[in-house]
Design a protein around this motif. Structure first.
Motif, PDB file in Angstrom:
ATOM      1  N   LEU A 167      50.556  46.686  31.960  1.00  0.00           N
ATOM      2  CA  LEU A 167      50.019  45.417  32.542  1.00  0.00           C
ATOM      3  C   LEU A 167      48.607  45.610  33.458  1.00  0.00           C
ATOM      4  CD1 LEU A 167      53.366  43.474  33.197  1.00  0.00           C
ATOM      5  CD2 LEU A 167      51.497  43.105  31.298  1.00  0.00           C
ATOM      6  N   LYS A 168      48.837  46.788  34.200  1.00  0.00           N
ATOM      7  CA  LYS A 168      47.833  46.845  35.129  1.00  0.00           C
ATOM      8  C   LYS A 168      46.684  47.431  34.553  1.00  0.00           C
ATOM      9  CE  LYS A 168      50.611  47.970  39.333  1.00  0.00           C
ATOM     10  NZ  LYS A 168      50.956  49.170  40.274  1.00  0.00           N
ATOM     11  N   GLU A 169      46.655  48.031  33.477  1.00  0.00           N
ATOM     12  CA  GLU A 169      45.668  48.722  32.692  1.00  0.00           C
ATOM     13  C   GLU A 169      45.012  47.530  31.770  1.00  0.00           C
ATOM     14  OE1 GLU A 169      46.705  52.120  30.459  1.00  0.00           O
ATOM     15  OE2 GLU A 169      47.024  53.138  31.798  1.00  0.00           O
ATOM     16  N   LEU A 170      45.645  46.725  31.195  1.00  0.00           N
ATOM     17  CA  LEU A 170      45.419  45.464  30.419  1.00  0.00           C
ATOM     18  C   LEU A 170      44.614  44.757  31.449  1.00  0.00           C
ATOM     19  CD1 LEU A 170      48.203  45.059  27.969  1.00  0.00           C
ATOM     20  CD2 LEU A 170      45.762  45.501  27.407  1.00  0.00           C
ATOM     21  N   GLN A 171      44.986  44.659  32.672  1.00  0.00           N
ATOM     22  CA  GLN A 171      44.170  43.610  33.594  1.00  0.00           C
ATOM     23  C   GLN A 171      43.048  44.102  34.130  1.00  0.00           C
ATOM     24  OE1 GLN A 171      46.799  42.505  37.480  1.00  0.00           O
ATOM     25  NE2 GLN A 171      45.362  41.440  37.843  1.00  0.00           N
ATOM     26  N   THR A 172      42.945  45.389  34.265  1.00  0.00           N
ATOM     27  CA  THR A 172      41.808  46.016  34.650  1.00  0.00           C
ATOM     28  C   THR A 172      40.572  46.037  33.677  1.00  0.00           C
ATOM     29  OG1 THR A 172      43.050  47.630  35.975  1.00  0.00           O
ATOM     30  CG2 THR A 172      40.680  48.225  35.416  1.00  0.00           C
ATOM     31  N   ALA A 173      41.008  46.033  32.378  1.00  0.00           N
ATOM     32  CA  ALA A 173      40.008  46.007  31.378  1.00  0.00           C
ATOM     33  C   ALA A 173      39.714  44.414  30.906  1.00  0.00           C
ATOM     34  CB  ALA A 173      40.620  46.491  29.974  1.00  0.00           C
ATOM     35  N   GLY A 174      40.424  43.693  31.654  1.00  0.00           N
ATOM     36  CA  GLY A 174      40.009  42.061  31.586  1.00  0.00           C
ATOM     37  C   GLY A 174      40.585  41.390  30.414  1.00  0.00           C
ATOM     38  N   LEU A 175      41.865  41.956  29.958  1.00  0.00           N
ATOM     39  CA  LEU A 175      42.237  41.570  28.885  1.00  0.00           C
ATOM     40  C   LEU A 175      43.458  40.495  29.059  1.00  0.00           C
ATOM     41  CD1 LEU A 175      42.525  44.839  26.639  1.00  0.00           C
ATOM     42  CD2 LEU A 175      40.841  42.688  26.187  1.00  0.00           C
ATOM     43  N   LEU A 176      44.112  40.604  30.425  1.00  0.00           N
ATOM     44  CA  LEU A 176      44.938  39.777  30.764  1.00  0.00           C
ATOM     45  C   LEU A 176      44.728  39.302  32.171  1.00  0.00           C
ATOM     46  CD1 LEU A 176      48.573  41.988  30.585  1.00  0.00           C
ATOM     47  CD2 LEU A 176      47.522  40.402  29.129  1.00  0.00           C
ATOM     48  N   HIS A 177      45.401  38.252  32.361  1.00  0.00           N
ATOM     49  CA  HIS A 177      45.092  37.617  33.643  1.00  0.00           C
ATOM     50  C   HIS A 177      46.636  37.328  34.262  1.00  0.00           C
ATOM     51  CE1 HIS A 177      44.132  34.507  36.803  1.00  0.00           C
ATOM     52  NE2 HIS A 177      45.126  33.887  36.624  1.00  0.00           N
ATOM     53  N   ARG A 178      46.680  37.738  35.737  1.00  0.00           N
ATOM     54  CA  ARG A 178      48.103  37.963  36.612  1.00  0.00           C
ATOM     55  C   ARG A 178      47.875  36.693  37.298  1.00  0.00           C
ATOM     56  NH1 ARG A 178      49.849  40.352  41.087  1.00  0.00           N
ATOM     57  NH2 ARG A 178      52.122  41.072  40.917  1.00  0.00           N
ATOM     58  N   GLU A 179      48.707  35.820  37.337  1.00  0.00           N
ATOM     59  CA  GLU A 179      48.853  34.442  38.167  1.00  0.00           C
ATOM     60  C   GLU A 179      50.113  34.764  39.065  1.00  0.00           C
ATOM     61  OE1 GLU A 179      47.649  31.155  39.881  1.00  0.00           O
ATOM     62  OE2 GLU A 179      46.547  32.021  37.969  1.00  0.00           O
ATOM     63  N   VAL A 180      49.895  34.694  40.258  1.00  0.00           N
ATOM     64  CA  VAL A 180      50.959  35.003  41.304  1.00  0.00           C
ATOM     65  C   VAL A 180      51.010  33.343  42.035  1.00  0.00           C
ATOM     66  CG1 VAL A 180      51.714  35.760  43.587  1.00  0.00           C
ATOM     67  CG2 VAL A 180      50.274  37.291  41.870  1.00  0.00           C
ATOM     68  N   TYR A 181      52.462  32.814  41.963  1.00  0.00           N
ATOM     69  CA  TYR A 181      52.817  31.597  42.601  1.00  0.00           C
ATOM     70  C   TYR A 181      53.241  31.974  43.744  1.00  0.00           C
ATOM     71  CZ  TYR A 181      51.550  29.920  37.990  1.00  0.00           C
ATOM     72  OH  TYR A 181      50.880  29.551  36.625  1.00  0.00           O
ATOM     73  N   GLN A 182      52.868  31.182  44.715  1.00  0.00           N
ATOM     74  CA  GLN A 182      53.470  31.195  46.282  1.00  0.00           C
ATOM     75  C   GLN A 182      54.603  30.490  46.411  1.00  0.00           C
ATOM     76  OE1 GLN A 182      52.371  33.815  48.250  1.00  0.00           O
ATOM     77  NE2 GLN A 182      50.729  34.228  46.512  1.00  0.00           N
ATOM     78  N   GLN A 183      55.901  30.954  45.868  1.00  0.00           N
ATOM     79  CA  GLN A 183      57.062  30.311  46.230  1.00  0.00           C
ATOM     80  C   GLN A 183      58.155  31.159  46.162  1.00  0.00           C
ATOM     81  OE1 GLN A 183      56.823  28.420  41.993  1.00  0.00           O
ATOM     82  NE2 GLN A 183      58.557  29.581  41.318  1.00  0.00           N
ATOM     83  N   ILE A 184      59.350  30.552  46.546  1.00  0.00           N
ATOM     84  CA  ILE A 184      60.493  31.579  46.694  1.00  0.00           C
ATOM     85  C   ILE A 184      61.631  31.072  45.605  1.00  0.00           C
ATOM     86  CG2 ILE A 184      62.416  32.120  48.149  1.00  0.00           C
ATOM     87  CD1 ILE A 184      60.429  31.859  50.504  1.00  0.00           C
ATOM     88  N   PRO A 185      62.023  31.827  44.890  1.00  0.00           N
ATOM     89  CA  PRO A 185      61.463  33.452  44.746  1.00  0.00           C
ATOM     90  C   PRO A 185      60.250  33.660  44.226  1.00  0.00           C
ATOM     91  CG  PRO A 185      62.950  32.804  42.881  1.00  0.00           C
ATOM     92  CD  PRO A 185      63.055  31.717  43.839  1.00  0.00           C
TER      93      PRO A 185
ATOM     94  N   LYS B 115      57.057  34.305  41.825  1.00  0.00           N
ATOM     95  CA  LYS B 115      56.875  34.020  40.361  1.00  0.00           C
ATOM     96  C   LYS B 115      55.365  34.426  40.063  1.00  0.00           C
ATOM     97  CE  LYS B 115      56.364  30.280  36.969  1.00  0.00           C
ATOM     98  NZ  LYS B 115      56.475  28.903  36.651  1.00  0.00           N
ATOM     99  N   VAL B 116      55.426  35.382  38.955  1.00  0.00           N
ATOM    100  CA  VAL B 116      54.341  35.860  38.558  1.00  0.00           C
ATOM    101  C   VAL B 116      54.234  35.570  36.989  1.00  0.00           C
ATOM    102  CG1 VAL B 116      52.820  37.996  38.236  1.00  0.00           C
ATOM    103  CG2 VAL B 116      54.061  37.624  40.135  1.00  0.00           C
ATOM    104  N   GLU B 117      53.159  35.120  36.488  1.00  0.00           N
ATOM    105  CA  GLU B 117      53.004  35.042  35.006  1.00  0.00           C
ATOM    106  C   GLU B 117      51.705  35.825  34.455  1.00  0.00           C
ATOM    107  OE1 GLU B 117      54.617  30.812  33.824  1.00  0.00           O
ATOM    108  OE2 GLU B 117      52.792  30.753  34.206  1.00  0.00           O
ATOM    109  N   TYR B 118      51.817  36.275  33.161  1.00  0.00           N
ATOM    110  CA  TYR B 118      50.704  37.075  32.706  1.00  0.00           C
ATOM    111  C   TYR B 118      50.097  36.219  31.416  1.00  0.00           C
ATOM    112  CZ  TYR B 118      52.252  40.963  35.452  1.00  0.00           C
ATOM    113  OH  TYR B 118      52.519  41.883  36.654  1.00  0.00           O
ATOM    114  N   SER B 119      48.911  36.070  31.208  1.00  0.00           N
ATOM    115  CA  SER B 119      48.389  35.646  30.094  1.00  0.00           C
ATOM    116  C   SER B 119      47.081  36.177  29.712  1.00  0.00           C
ATOM    117  CB  SER B 119      47.768  34.161  30.447  1.00  0.00           C
ATOM    118  OG  SER B 119      47.090  34.048  31.711  1.00  0.00           O
ATOM    119  N   LEU B 120      46.717  35.948  28.391  1.00  0.00           N
ATOM    120  CA  LEU B 120      45.549  36.266  27.956  1.00  0.00           C
ATOM    121  C   LEU B 120      44.303  35.899  28.411  1.00  0.00           C
ATOM    122  CD1 LEU B 120      46.529  36.671  24.186  1.00  0.00           C
ATOM    123  CD2 LEU B 120      46.521  38.439  25.794  1.00  0.00           C
TER     124      LEU B 120
END
Length: 111
Positions: A55-73, A75-80
């Motif tokens: 996931l880190k490599e795909l994100q670094t390559a610009g293929l994935l977006h990582r969205e972090v939601y500021q909530q408890i617990p 929440k992180v979503e991955y998308s193209l």
């Protein structure tokens, strides 16, 4: 950082998505965003450590977006990204070829 010189478009494409897992992760995300646990279940057989690395490599390559939601617990979503969707579109015919030839491929004695 060293600039790579590719010999062909296929060489460049394999460099950005090479390995067993990246294509499967991209394929899993084709229908929309997924959380880490959902991805791990969808991409069967991948370890947590390997999924994090890929996931880190795909994100670094610009293929994935990582969205972090500021909530408890948390929440992180991955998308193209658009770049990732374009690679998925290019991989679709390869996946169809694999589906059409799966029985023959399964009979190949790989070492």
């Amino acid at each position: 950082m060293t600039q790579r010189n590719f010999t062909s478009g296929l060489d460049a494409a394999v460099a950005v998505m090479g390995g067993k897992w990246k294509g499967l992760i991209l394929f899993a995300l084709q229908d929309g965003p997924l959380r880490f646990g959902e991805l791990r279940r969808t991409v069967g057989g991948i370890s947590e450590r390997m999924l994090i690395l890929q996931l880190k490599e795909l994100q670094t390559a610009g293929l994935l977006h990582r969205e972090v939601y500021q909530q408890i617990p948390p929440k992180v979503e991955y998308s193209l990204t658009d770049f990732g969707r374009s690679l998925n579109d290019a991989l679709a015919p390869l996946g169809e070829w694999g589906e059409d030839n799966m029985e023959r491929i399964e009979s190949i004695p790989f070492e």
